[in-house]
Design a protein around this motif. Sequence first.
Motif, PDB file in Angstrom:
ATOM      1  N   ARG A  61       0.822  -1.105   0.013  1.00 15.08           N
ATOM      2  CA  ARG A  61       0.149  -0.210   0.067  1.00 15.08           C
ATOM      3  C   ARG A  61       0.869   1.213   0.385  1.00 15.08           C
ATOM      4  O   ARG A  61       1.738   1.770   0.878  1.00 15.08           O
ATOM      5  N   SER A  63      -0.150   3.812   0.970  1.00 16.62           N
ATOM      6  CA  SER A  63      -1.181   4.938   1.756  1.00 16.62           C
ATOM      7  C   SER A  63       0.085   4.632   3.444  1.00 16.62           C
ATOM      8  O   SER A  63      -0.279   5.443   3.940  1.00 16.62           O
ATOM      9  N   GLU A  74      -8.782   4.690   5.632  1.00 15.32           N
ATOM     10  CA  GLU A  74     -10.028   4.767   4.730  1.00 15.32           C
ATOM     11  C   GLU A  74     -11.160   5.163   5.641  1.00 15.32           C
ATOM     12  O   GLU A  74     -11.249   3.880   5.876  1.00 15.32           O
ATOM     13  N   TYR A  90      -9.227  12.745  -1.283  1.00 14.17           N
ATOM     14  CA  TYR A  90      -8.740  12.297  -1.595  1.00 14.17           C
ATOM     15  C   TYR A  90     -10.038  12.461  -2.766  1.00 14.17           C
ATOM     16  O   TYR A  90     -11.210  12.005  -2.814  1.00 14.17           O
ATOM     17  N   ASP A  92     -11.205  10.063  -5.871  1.00 16.43           N
ATOM     18  CA  ASP A  92     -10.763   8.574  -6.295  1.00 16.43           C
ATOM     19  C   ASP A  92     -10.811   8.415  -7.417  1.00 16.43           C
ATOM     20  O   ASP A  92     -11.896   8.129  -8.099  1.00 16.43           O
ATOM     21  N   SER A 408       1.676   8.001  -9.179  1.00 18.68           N
ATOM     22  CA  SER A 408       0.758   7.779  -8.391  1.00 18.68           C
ATOM     23  C   SER A 408       0.793   8.061  -6.699  1.00 18.68           C
ATOM     24  O   SER A 408       0.480   8.880  -6.303  1.00 18.68           O
ATOM     25  N   PHE A 412      -1.128  10.530  -5.385  1.00 15.08           N
ATOM     26  CA  PHE A 412      -1.481  10.147  -3.752  1.00 15.08           C
ATOM     27  C   PHE A 412      -1.482  11.775  -2.725  1.00 15.08           C
ATOM     28  O   PHE A 412      -2.164  11.505  -1.947  1.00 15.08           O
ATOM     29  N   LEU A 417      -5.696   9.671  -5.600  1.00 15.24           N
ATOM     30  CA  LEU A 417      -5.816   7.981  -6.058  1.00 15.24           C
ATOM     31  C   LEU A 417      -5.295   7.261  -6.911  1.00 15.24           C
ATOM     32  O   LEU A 417      -7.210   7.450  -8.114  1.00 15.24           O
TER      33      LEU A 417
END
Length: 457
Positions: A61, A63, A74, A90, A92, A408, A412, A417
């Motif tokens: 991930r 994140s 999330e 975010y 999406d 990416s 993010f 995202l």
Amino acid sequence: MSIDLTREARTEQNQQVSEYINKVLSLIEKEEVNKEEAAWITKETVDGFREHVNPGFLTYRKSVTKDGQFAAVEWSDNGACFKDVNGKEYIDCLGGFGIYNVGHRNPKVVKAVTDQLKRQALHSQDLLDPLRAMLAKILADITPGDLKYAFFTNSGTESVEAALKLAKMYSERTTFISTTRAFHGKSLGALSGTAKGMFRKPFLPLIPGFRHVPFGDFDMMKKTFEVCAAVGEDVAAVILEPIQGEGGIILPPEGYLKQVRELCDEYGTLLIFDEVQTGMGRTGKMFAADLYDVVPDIICLAKAFGGGVMPAGAIVAREEVFKSWFPNPFMHTTTFGGNPLACAAAIATIGVLIEENLPERAGVVGEYFLKELKEAAKGHEDKVLEIRGQGLMIGIEFHKDEIGYEVSKGMFDRGILVAGTLINSKTIRIEPALTIGYEEVDMVISTFKEVLSLVKA
């Protein structure tokens, strides 16, 4: 729980579990959480993944920081966006791999599900459940050509499994043709049609009879048919994604799908369209089959079929094919497929797609999105190989995996995202809600341009 625990120890453990459950339920009940609660949720999430889910996700991930001290967890969502537990919003553009076509928590879909939940959640399995019949009728009306009978599932891979079994029962043939870069799911039957070796090798041998040919190469497809016929292994079905999703958003060559349809007709072979990702308005039409004016014998649906609220999927087939299951409808069943909550969600989803004209909107907004992304990539040809797509199914392919990851990750960090595709990791996908506004699209484009200028080739 160990069987060696004393009665007192077991009672104490049950008490601790109950207290933990009550704490979690109290947090679920809240619309907002405070800073301390957010920190507790984050720690419990990271620790839980490490100790009880799969620690591999923590390294995968984007994140999660390298030292594991911070993770974006999330917590809530709405429209084209979601928020993490700390309140950061975010846009999406991954869309749960394409499930949020009508947006996050679309109010009409949520209402349909909660209304049904107030009356009955699941059916008895023995009586006739009305919403399944009603949803099947709706699908017969909106799917291409003479597709008529529906079988309901819980996911895309289950839809593919159902389609493969139906094809086998229809003709008793056992040979299937899939394509390179195909992704049809990860259960054993669907995995047999999936192309990526990394997913396949640990589980070999898979279901026998599957052959793969290059996607878009009609001559190779035709030769494979000829060889199969010559050796007595006639093809039961060809399974294709009209536009390959996990393969990297790969569009078919002009006329390819019609040629395959004609070839299948010539050999008495079924054509299965896996529209798990392309269906429900994503490409600018309700189904990509409509986009290319080709009617398959079986169509597979899932992802956005449940409106981003319920897991739901389906296959819809021509009567001539589906009637193989008429004599014994228990040849292929699923406990939860077609349950009342999922059917309510799917019915409401189709209603929203039609009433708000979202397939057409996806085509218009997608054309703008694609044009502006290409404009933003000018001057960065050393990083960006190609930007391609159809409707709001867009792929940005980079020269190297590392560039795609850095882009990416950079997006993010700035509240957008996106993610790579499973088969082609050099390509990141743009699959937002079909309800996304132009202001949000412009934010994505400006962020992409900014991040691209900072990333090294």
